[in-house]
Every structure is written in C-alpha cells, then in structure tokens.
Design a protein around this motif. Structure first.
Motif, mmCIF file in Angstrom:
data_model
loop_
_atom_site.group_PDB
_atom_site.id
_atom_site.type_symbol
_atom_site.label_atom_id
_atom_site.label_comp_id
_atom_site.label_asym_id
_atom_site.label_seq_id
_atom_site.Cartn_x
_atom_site.Cartn_y
_atom_site.Cartn_z
ATOM 1 N N LEU A 152 0.992 -1.201 -0.051
ATOM 2 C CA LEU A 152 -0.058 0.021 -0.252
ATOM 3 C C LEU A 152 0.922 1.202 -0.103
ATOM 4 O O LEU A 152 1.802 1.359 0.819
ATOM 5 N N GLN A 153 0.731 2.147 -0.937
ATOM 6 C CA GLN A 153 1.557 3.299 -1.168
ATOM 7 C C GLN A 153 0.935 4.455 -0.057
ATOM 8 O O GLN A 153 -0.151 4.660 -0.317
ATOM 9 N N VAL A 154 1.930 5.107 0.622
ATOM 10 C CA VAL A 154 1.356 6.168 1.368
ATOM 11 C C VAL A 154 2.352 7.183 1.091
ATOM 12 O O VAL A 154 3.645 6.967 1.345
ATOM 13 N N GLN A 155 2.237 8.431 0.974
ATOM 14 C CA GLN A 155 3.057 9.451 0.720
ATOM 15 C C GLN A 155 3.213 10.341 2.013
ATOM 16 O O GLN A 155 2.141 10.676 2.577
ATOM 17 N N VAL A 156 4.480 10.683 2.368
ATOM 18 C CA VAL A 156 4.596 11.491 3.654
ATOM 19 C C VAL A 156 5.214 12.722 3.035
ATOM 20 O O VAL A 156 6.183 12.953 2.357
ATOM 21 N N ILE A 157 4.517 13.952 3.491
ATOM 22 C CA ILE A 157 4.930 15.235 2.897
ATOM 23 C C ILE A 157 5.416 16.104 4.173
ATOM 24 O O ILE A 157 4.473 16.272 5.104
ATOM 25 N N GLY A 158 6.935 16.596 4.028
ATOM 26 C CA GLY A 158 7.076 17.253 5.331
ATOM 27 C C GLY A 158 7.037 18.789 4.969
ATOM 28 O O GLY A 158 7.342 19.117 4.016
ATOM 29 N N GLN A 159 6.684 19.582 5.941
ATOM 30 C CA GLN A 159 6.489 20.909 5.791
ATOM 31 C C GLN A 159 6.802 21.711 6.964
ATOM 32 O O GLN A 159 6.111 21.136 8.059
ATOM 33 N N GLN A 160 7.028 22.888 6.826
ATOM 34 C CA GLN A 160 7.301 23.451 8.575
ATOM 35 C C GLN A 160 5.873 23.743 8.881
ATOM 36 O O GLN A 160 5.219 24.682 8.464
#
Length: 289
Positions: A152-160
């Motif tokens: 299962l693909q899960v995208q993790v997006i980092g941002q301040q």
C-alpha cells in the motif's frame, strides 16, 4: 683501599600480570556477554512492531554482544592497574622500567580488531540489503521486502512544521493523520515542500529524509494494531521540536471505514490541492490573492 659499590636495583616482581588480566577478562566476558545479549539487547528500541524494527533489535543484540568483551577488557585492565600499581602514601614515586613494545600484543590486537570490523561490515551490508533495514533508499530502491509488489503506497509530505499524508489508492486523499492497516506491506514515499525534514516512525523502525524535490522510498510491514510515534529527526527551523504526531495501525475494517470518511472530508477541497505526484514544486504562475 676502598671499592666503589653501586647498589643493584631491586628485582622486578615476577608476577604474571598479563595472565591475570587475561583470565579475569575471559571470566568476566563469559558471564557478562550472554547476560547483555539476552537481557539488554532485546529492550533497545525500536521493538518488534515490524520486521524492520525486529531486524534492528537483532542488530542491536549482535553489536552489544560484540562490544561487551571490549568493555570488559577495558574495565579489567584499568581496574587491575589501579589496584595493583597505585603508589602507597609512604612510597616514593619513580619511573618504572621502559617498555618498548610487545609484538605479540600488537599482532593479536590488530588481528582481533580487524576481524571484528570486517565481520560487522559484512553483517551490516547483509542486513541492509535484506529488506532495506527501515532506511530511506531514494527514488530507486535496491533492497526490497518480500511482498513489496502488493504494498500500500502512502506519501509522507514534510513541511514547516507538520507531516501530512496522501493515499494514492484513495484518489490522492490527503490527511493530517497517519492511519495504516494491520498486517500490510507499506511503501512510504517521503518528500518535502520546503526545507529538509526527516520522517521517523519510531516504533515502526523506519526513518527517511524528506528532501524538497526528492522521492525517498522506505518500506515497513505492519503487524498488530498499535499506536506509534512520528517525529521529525532533522533540525528544520524554529518549531522543529513541535513537529510530531501519533500514527495508528488498525485492523482492515477500521482502516476501510476511516479511509471512506477521510475521502468524504477531503472531497470539497480536492480541487484546490495539487494532483498527486511523487514530488511537488511551487507554481511560479500563481499569485497570492
């Protein structure tokens, strides 16, 4: 007629200090090494929530078992020296006999340390290639877990200063919550919108840098339902210390119900969010207001 007589130096002690140190070291190592490997190594994080985490626990056991005899040798050597060779209050402090070298000790030291280093290099390489060892591998992984094709693909997006998560299998839906189904292979795609972050799901045993314009892939296989901690492990600005949240591993039916609800909440704003992609860049044509 007088004859000059020079006092002969006092004979050196014939005690075999080296043998005593070696025997004490061997006894202490034989006792301490299994105790450390059995009772200390398994309790070093991250735990056994995923095969990746379990592999790291095993690695910790091996390394603590190898380092224990070294620490025992240091403890015995310094302890013996402090007890046996300390100067008494009534004793004059004089230099001991000069010791140049001991070829046997030098050869033994080089042989043992070289063997340990080469073993750890081979062992570490094998563990890394076995399933990625829970580390980010960039956009083109070379170490895959057994069931990666069904992940299962899960995208993790980092941002301040937060992480958000997108699910391409559910229309690219984005959520501030990280929820995963139990007993499932997960393929994380980690990226950033601004500065460098680092996605660290502690109990899952995975950690991957989140770099702007880079798709960093890391694998984890969930097991039983649980709560795990997510931290940013890269200094990313003023509020770096507050960049954390909790994730959940839930059973499949609970995950399906959550995903359906999250999709419904996401639908009204979907048109304002960029389409799902592995990386995102600012649109120079857009203007505020």
């Amino acid at each position: 007629m007088t004859t000059d007589q020079t006092a002969a130096p006092a004979p050196l002690s014939s005690d075999n200090h080296g043998l005593r140190v070696v025997v004490a070291w061997l006894v202490l190592s034989v006792i301490a090494t299994p105790l450390v490997a059995i009772y200390v190594g398994p309790h070093i994080p991250p735990g056994n929530a995923t095969p990746q985490g379990q592999g790291q626990v095993f690695d910790n056991q091996v390394m603590t078992a190898l380092i224990t005899p070294v620490l025992c040798l240091l403890a015995v050597f310094f302890g013996y020296g402090l007890v046996k060779f300390h100067a008494k209050r009534s004793e004059a402090i004089v230099d001991g006999p000069p010791l140049r070298n001991d070829a046997r000790v030098q050869v033994l030291w080089v042989a043992i340390t070289s063997t340990m280093v080469l073993f750890l290099a081979g062992f570490g390489t094998y563990e890394l290639l076995k399933d990625g060892a829970g580390g980010g591998q960039g956009p083109s992984p070379i170490a895959f877990p057994a069931h990666h094709s069904d992940a299962l693909q899960v995208q993790v997006i980092g941002q301040q200063w937060e992480f958000t998560y997108r699910y391409p299998s559910f229309g690219g839906m984005e959520s501030a919550q990280l929820v995963l189904p139990a007993n499932t292979e997960i393929e994380f795609h980690v990226t950033s919108l601004d500065v460098i972050h680092s996605f660290w799901a502690v109990e899952l045993g995975i950690k991957a840098d989140a770099n702007p314009g880079v798709d960093n892939v890391v694998y984890a296989e969930t097991r039983d339902p649980m709560t795990f901690h997510v931290r940013c492990a890269e200094l990313c600005g003023l509020w770096h210390g507050y960049m954390f949240n909790n994730g959940e591993v839930v059973d499949q039916s609970t995950f399906d119900a959550w995903a359906k609800k999250a999709q419904a909440q996401y639908a009204p704003i979907a048109k304002y969010v960029p389409k799902y992609a592995h990386v995102y860049f600012p649109d120079p044509q857009r203007r505020a207001g």
